[in-house]
Design an enzyme around this catalytic site. Structure first.
Site, PDB file in Angstrom:
ATOM      1  N   HIS A   6       0.871  -1.052   0.019  1.00 45.90           N
ATOM      2  CA  HIS A   6      -0.020  -0.042  -0.153  1.00 45.90           C
ATOM      3  C   HIS A   6       1.090   1.229  -0.067  1.00 45.90           C
ATOM      4  O   HIS A   6       1.852   1.363   0.631  1.00 45.90           O
ATOM      5  CB  HIS A   6      -1.005   0.043   1.080  1.00 45.90           C
ATOM      6  CG  HIS A   6      -0.363  -0.013   2.773  1.00 45.90           C
ATOM      7  ND1 HIS A   6      -0.033   1.410   3.324  1.00 45.90           N
ATOM      8  CD2 HIS A   6      -0.178  -0.841   3.545  1.00 45.90           C
ATOM      9  CE1 HIS A   6       0.051   1.300   4.476  1.00 45.90           C
ATOM     10  NE2 HIS A   6       0.467  -0.106   4.506  1.00 45.90           N
TER      11      HIS A   6
ATOM     12  N   ASP B 152       5.730   2.038   6.929  1.00 47.92           N
ATOM     13  CA  ASP B 152       4.321   1.424   6.829  1.00 47.92           C
ATOM     14  C   ASP B 152       3.594   2.257   5.773  1.00 47.92           C
ATOM     15  O   ASP B 152       2.914   2.886   6.130  1.00 47.92           O
ATOM     16  CB  ASP B 152       3.914   1.105   8.070  1.00 47.92           C
ATOM     17  CG  ASP B 152       2.343   0.850   8.021  1.00 47.92           C
ATOM     18  OD1 ASP B 152       2.099   0.161   6.770  1.00 47.92           O
ATOM     19  OD2 ASP B 152       1.670   0.769   8.944  1.00 47.92           O
TER      20      ASP B 152
ATOM     21  N   GLU C  16      -4.827   1.809   2.435  1.00 46.23           N
ATOM     22  CA  GLU C  16      -4.916   0.711   3.552  1.00 46.23           C
ATOM     23  C   GLU C  16      -5.121   1.226   4.952  1.00 46.23           C
ATOM     24  O   GLU C  16      -5.771   0.602   5.657  1.00 46.23           O
ATOM     25  CB  GLU C  16      -3.537   0.123   3.504  1.00 46.23           C
ATOM     26  CG  GLU C  16      -3.425  -1.287   4.095  1.00 46.23           C
ATOM     27  CD  GLU C  16      -2.877  -1.193   5.540  1.00 46.23           C
ATOM     28  OE1 GLU C  16      -2.712  -2.211   6.208  1.00 46.23           O
ATOM     29  OE2 GLU C  16      -2.536  -0.078   5.988  1.00 46.23           O
ATOM     30  N   GLU C  17      -4.549   2.355   5.172  1.00 48.52           N
ATOM     31  CA  GLU C  17      -4.517   2.861   6.619  1.00 48.52           C
ATOM     32  C   GLU C  17      -6.105   3.111   7.289  1.00 48.52           C
ATOM     33  O   GLU C  17      -6.063   3.389   8.524  1.00 48.52           O
ATOM     34  CB  GLU C  17      -3.594   3.889   6.908  1.00 48.52           C
ATOM     35  CG  GLU C  17      -2.153   3.813   6.678  1.00 48.52           C
ATOM     36  CD  GLU C  17      -1.571   2.652   7.696  1.00 48.52           C
ATOM     37  OE1 GLU C  17      -2.284   2.114   8.427  1.00 48.52           O
ATOM     38  OE2 GLU C  17      -0.589   2.301   7.451  1.00 48.52           O
TER      39      GLU C  17
ATOM     40  N   HIS D  21       3.383   3.578  13.179  1.00 45.62           N
ATOM     41  CA  HIS D  21       2.190   4.814  13.392  1.00 45.62           C
ATOM     42  C   HIS D  21       2.751   5.632  14.329  1.00 45.62           C
ATOM     43  O   HIS D  21       2.048   6.183  15.256  1.00 45.62           O
ATOM     44  CB  HIS D  21       1.107   4.022  13.835  1.00 45.62           C
ATOM     45  CG  HIS D  21       0.325   3.074  12.683  1.00 45.62           C
ATOM     46  ND1 HIS D  21      -1.067   3.018  12.518  1.00 45.62           N
ATOM     47  CD2 HIS D  21       0.672   2.550  11.519  1.00 45.62           C
ATOM     48  CE1 HIS D  21      -1.253   2.359  11.779  1.00 45.62           C
ATOM     49  NE2 HIS D  21      -0.247   1.805  10.967  1.00 45.62           N
TER      50      HIS D  21
END
Length: 356
Positions: A65, A181, A213-214, A323
């Site tokens: 992603h 990420d 995606e998140e 994150h």
């Protein structure tokens, strides 16, 4: 190879790409895959190699992603500060007093600081608790609504990401940046697709660079129906646990190899797929570690229940402090993920996929 991957990791992690606003990341990826057909859809997914598919061969989706956790402007306040909403899974304790980048409709970017009330002005009750996300604002240094909107062109709906620049420590082979990420997954996908150029495999390989995606694996849900793969490899910047677990209790450590995921909040991995991947890793001398997660998810959660079900292999690159603004990842773990994906693709064929 290592120098190339470090440079590409720097390029992609420094790029702006909040959920739904992945355009700059997509353009960077396209510049590295111009030897393949490239197609973007309405949700901001990018597909590489769809037109090159041989209908006689099964298709493998190489998924990652492109978005990163960020924020979005909810309101511009009378004093010029910005109220915002989170895009993705933030812990509020990691947000105050951080530097961020706000991007307006013209593509202009401005630095701001997430406000943190000085302790001199805090009540005892405020000192004893974390702030609520709704209590935080972003300060551009302006002092009025007019300055923020007219001088900087900021308006409701503008995306926001952390303000962080990539660094690499040669002594330990560890990178630090935002957005590992999942820009590390993007790096891995680009490298694997590039390595397959002019090679004749028993499978088609399609790059699926998924958006959003998140905020709920949204791009992957669309990508699964678009590509209709027979097998999916999902690259993910996956949480490392070695900074708060010791010894054998740490299963996602830096520099101990690619993560093979048994279970998470959205998927129980196919044990036959995992066995296949482990056997290849052992045969090729590729370092790996096995993780089981109660929470969290990857795009594999959408692929494995798409249509009649798609066998999925999730390859995680261990990432400390996921994150947050600043994360750490090992270049060697990234290489392990790439090498295992390449080896799996080399050994896959229609019969093996059917056996899953």
């Amino acid at each position: 190879m290592k120098e190339r991957l470090i440079k590409l990791s720097e390029e992609l992690t420094n790029t702006f790409g909040a959920p739904g606003y992945e355009d700059e990341v997509i353009e960077k990826i396209k510049s590295h895959l111009d030897f393949l057909s490239l197609e973007r859809d309405s949700i901001n997914n990018l597909f590489a190699g769809l037109k090159e598919r041989d209908s006689k061969k099964p298709t493998v989706a190489l998924d990652c992603h492109t978005d990163e956790v960020g924020f979005i402007v909810e309101n511009i306040n009378k004093n010029g500060s910005i109220s915002f909403l989170p895009l993705g899974g933030w812990y509020v304790g990691n947000v105050p007093a951080s530097s961020v980048i706000v991007k307006n409709e013209k593509g202009e970017k401005y630095l701001g600081t997430v406000t943190s009330k000085p302790p001199h002005f805090m009540t005892d009750e405020e000192k004893s608790r974390l702030p609520k996300m709704s209590e935080l604002t972003i300060d551009l240094g302006t002092s009025s609504y007019e300055e923020t909107t007219e001088l900087y062109g900021i308006e409701v709906g503008n995306p926001i990401v952390p303000d962080v620049k990539f660094t690499y420590d040669e002594k330990i082979g560890v990178m630090r940046a935002k957005a590992f990420d999942n820009r590390l997954g993007c790096v891995a996908s680009i490298e694997v697709l590039s390595s397959l150029k002019d090679k004749n495999c028993n499978v088609n390989v399609v790059g699926a660079f998924a958006s959003q995606e998140e905020v709920g694996l949204r791009g992957a849900q669309v990508a699964a129906y678009k590509v209709k793969p027979d097998f999916a490899i999902v690259f993910e910047g996956s949480p490392a646990d070695d900074s708060f677990k010791d010894g054998t209790s740490a299963h996602g450590a830096l520099r101990k190899g690619v993560q093979l995921r048994v279970v998470d909040g959205a998927m129980i991995s196919n044990p036959r797929v995992l066995r296949f991947a482990k056997e290849i890793a052992k045969k090729r001398g590729i370092k790996y570690q096995v993780i089981a997660r109660e929470k969290g998810s990857t795009n594999g959660g959408k692929y494995h229940i798409s249509e009649t079900g798609i066998p999925v292999l999730v390859l995680g690159i261990p990432t400390r402090y996921i994150h947050t603004h600043y994360s750490y990842a090992s270049i060697d773990d990234l290489i392990s993920a790439i090498e295992l994906a390449k080896a799996v693709i080399e050994e896959l064929n229609e019969d093996i996929i059917k056996s899953f």
